[in-house]
Every structure is written in structure tokens, then in C-alpha cells.
Design a protein around this motif. Sequence first.
Motif, PDB file in Angstrom:
ATOM      1  N   GLN A 131      -7.809  -1.078 -20.459  1.00  0.00           N
ATOM      2  CA  GLN A 131      -7.180  -1.440 -21.477  1.00  0.00           C
ATOM      3  C   GLN A 131      -7.475  -2.870 -22.098  1.00  0.00           C
ATOM      4  O   GLN A 131      -7.400  -3.679 -21.105  1.00  0.00           O
ATOM      5  CB  GLN A 131      -5.528  -1.344 -21.503  1.00  0.00           C
ATOM      6  N   GLU A 132      -7.969  -2.926 -23.115  1.00  0.00           N
ATOM      7  CA  GLU A 132      -8.173  -4.410 -23.606  1.00  0.00           C
ATOM      8  C   GLU A 132      -7.040  -5.260 -24.102  1.00  0.00           C
ATOM      9  O   GLU A 132      -5.868  -4.688 -24.421  1.00  0.00           O
ATOM     10  CB  GLU A 132      -8.992  -4.179 -25.180  1.00  0.00           C
ATOM     11  N   LYS A 133      -7.058  -6.478 -23.950  1.00  0.00           N
ATOM     12  CA  LYS A 133      -5.956  -7.341 -24.234  1.00  0.00           C
ATOM     13  C   LYS A 133      -5.905  -7.552 -25.898  1.00  0.00           C
ATOM     14  O   LYS A 133      -6.946  -7.694 -26.530  1.00  0.00           O
ATOM     15  CB  LYS A 133      -5.967  -8.787 -23.702  1.00  0.00           C
ATOM     16  N   ARG A 134      -4.544  -7.388 -26.253  1.00  0.00           N
ATOM     17  CA  ARG A 134      -4.475  -7.528 -27.838  1.00  0.00           C
ATOM     18  C   ARG A 134      -4.412  -8.994 -28.122  1.00  0.00           C
ATOM     19  O   ARG A 134      -3.890  -9.813 -27.385  1.00  0.00           O
ATOM     20  CB  ARG A 134      -3.027  -6.899 -28.127  1.00  0.00           C
ATOM     21  N   THR A 135      -4.871  -9.294 -29.294  1.00  0.00           N
ATOM     22  CA  THR A 135      -4.804 -10.695 -30.011  1.00  0.00           C
ATOM     23  C   THR A 135      -3.528 -10.777 -30.305  1.00  0.00           C
ATOM     24  O   THR A 135      -2.642  -9.815 -30.427  1.00  0.00           O
ATOM     25  CB  THR A 135      -5.758 -10.723 -31.248  1.00  0.00           C
ATOM     26  N   ASP A 136      -3.003 -11.966 -30.719  1.00  0.00           N
ATOM     27  CA  ASP A 136      -1.812 -12.302 -31.197  1.00  0.00           C
ATOM     28  C   ASP A 136      -1.175 -11.529 -32.497  1.00  0.00           C
ATOM     29  O   ASP A 136      -0.031 -11.068 -32.573  1.00  0.00           O
ATOM     30  CB  ASP A 136      -1.373 -13.768 -31.632  1.00  0.00           C
ATOM     31  N   GLU A 137      -2.336 -11.151 -33.239  1.00  0.00           N
ATOM     32  CA  GLU A 137      -1.718 -10.441 -34.491  1.00  0.00           C
ATOM     33  C   GLU A 137      -1.590  -8.912 -34.196  1.00  0.00           C
ATOM     34  O   GLU A 137      -1.214  -8.397 -34.885  1.00  0.00           O
ATOM     35  CB  GLU A 137      -2.915 -10.590 -35.571  1.00  0.00           C
ATOM     36  N   GLU A 138      -2.268  -8.604 -33.033  1.00  0.00           N
ATOM     37  CA  GLU A 138      -2.192  -7.063 -32.537  1.00  0.00           C
ATOM     38  C   GLU A 138      -1.037  -6.742 -31.679  1.00  0.00           C
ATOM     39  O   GLU A 138      -0.567  -5.693 -31.492  1.00  0.00           O
ATOM     40  CB  GLU A 138      -3.278  -6.782 -31.997  1.00  0.00           C
ATOM     41  N   ARG A 139      -0.240  -7.862 -31.248  1.00  0.00           N
ATOM     42  CA  ARG A 139       0.900  -7.886 -30.494  1.00  0.00           C
ATOM     43  C   ARG A 139       2.082  -7.198 -30.859  1.00  0.00           C
ATOM     44  O   ARG A 139       2.272  -7.169 -32.119  1.00  0.00           O
ATOM     45  CB  ARG A 139       1.400  -9.165 -30.019  1.00  0.00           C
ATOM     46  N   ARG A 140       2.983  -6.312 -30.358  1.00  0.00           N
ATOM     47  CA  ARG A 140       3.997  -5.633 -30.785  1.00  0.00           C
ATOM     48  C   ARG A 140       5.301  -6.351 -29.806  1.00  0.00           C
ATOM     49  O   ARG A 140       4.988  -6.632 -28.921  1.00  0.00           O
ATOM     50  CB  ARG A 140       4.060  -4.210 -30.570  1.00  0.00           C
TER      51      ARG A 140
END
Length: 87
Positions: A2-11
Motif C-alpha cells: 500500500q502506498e503512503k497517503r499524502t497529508d491531503e489524502e489522510r483520513r
Amino acid sequence: MQEKRTDEERRYWIKFGSEFFERKSIIMLRDIPSGNDYLVLYLKLLTVAAKNDGYLYYEGIRRTPEEELAISLHEDPKIMQIAIGVF
């Protein structure tokens, strides 16, 4: 993998008890004029705090923390000042 999410994609999860809307403080908040607007503002503040390990930071960009939070959340500074007093 799984790719790491950017800050904007974090939930973020903000956990509320089932009695949240039955709490006296929330009932009182909703009973005042524009109370539901203050409740939405409270939820917005919780969302911002969730991104910052539970803290709201004052960077000194504006005169007061309330004014700085209002600008960052696109809210009226007067409303923010009242809301902070209520919370």
C-alpha cells in the motif's frame, strides 16, 4: 504493498459517544441563537485538531488565536470569538 497517503489524502476518525447530542453542553449550545452554526464550527475545530495530534496551534500571524483560527477556517472572527467563549 500500500502506498503512503499524502497529508491531503489522510483520513481521521473523530470518535463521539452515542450520547454526544444528549450532553447538556451540546443541548445548551444548540439552544442559543445560531447554535447549530457554533456546533458545526466546533466540529471543524475538532477536525483541525485531529490533524495536529489533538492540538490547535497559534502561530502569531494574527492578533489573537480566535482571529487566526477564523481566517484559517473561513469563518467570521466575531463568531469565532463568541464560539471559543461558549466552548
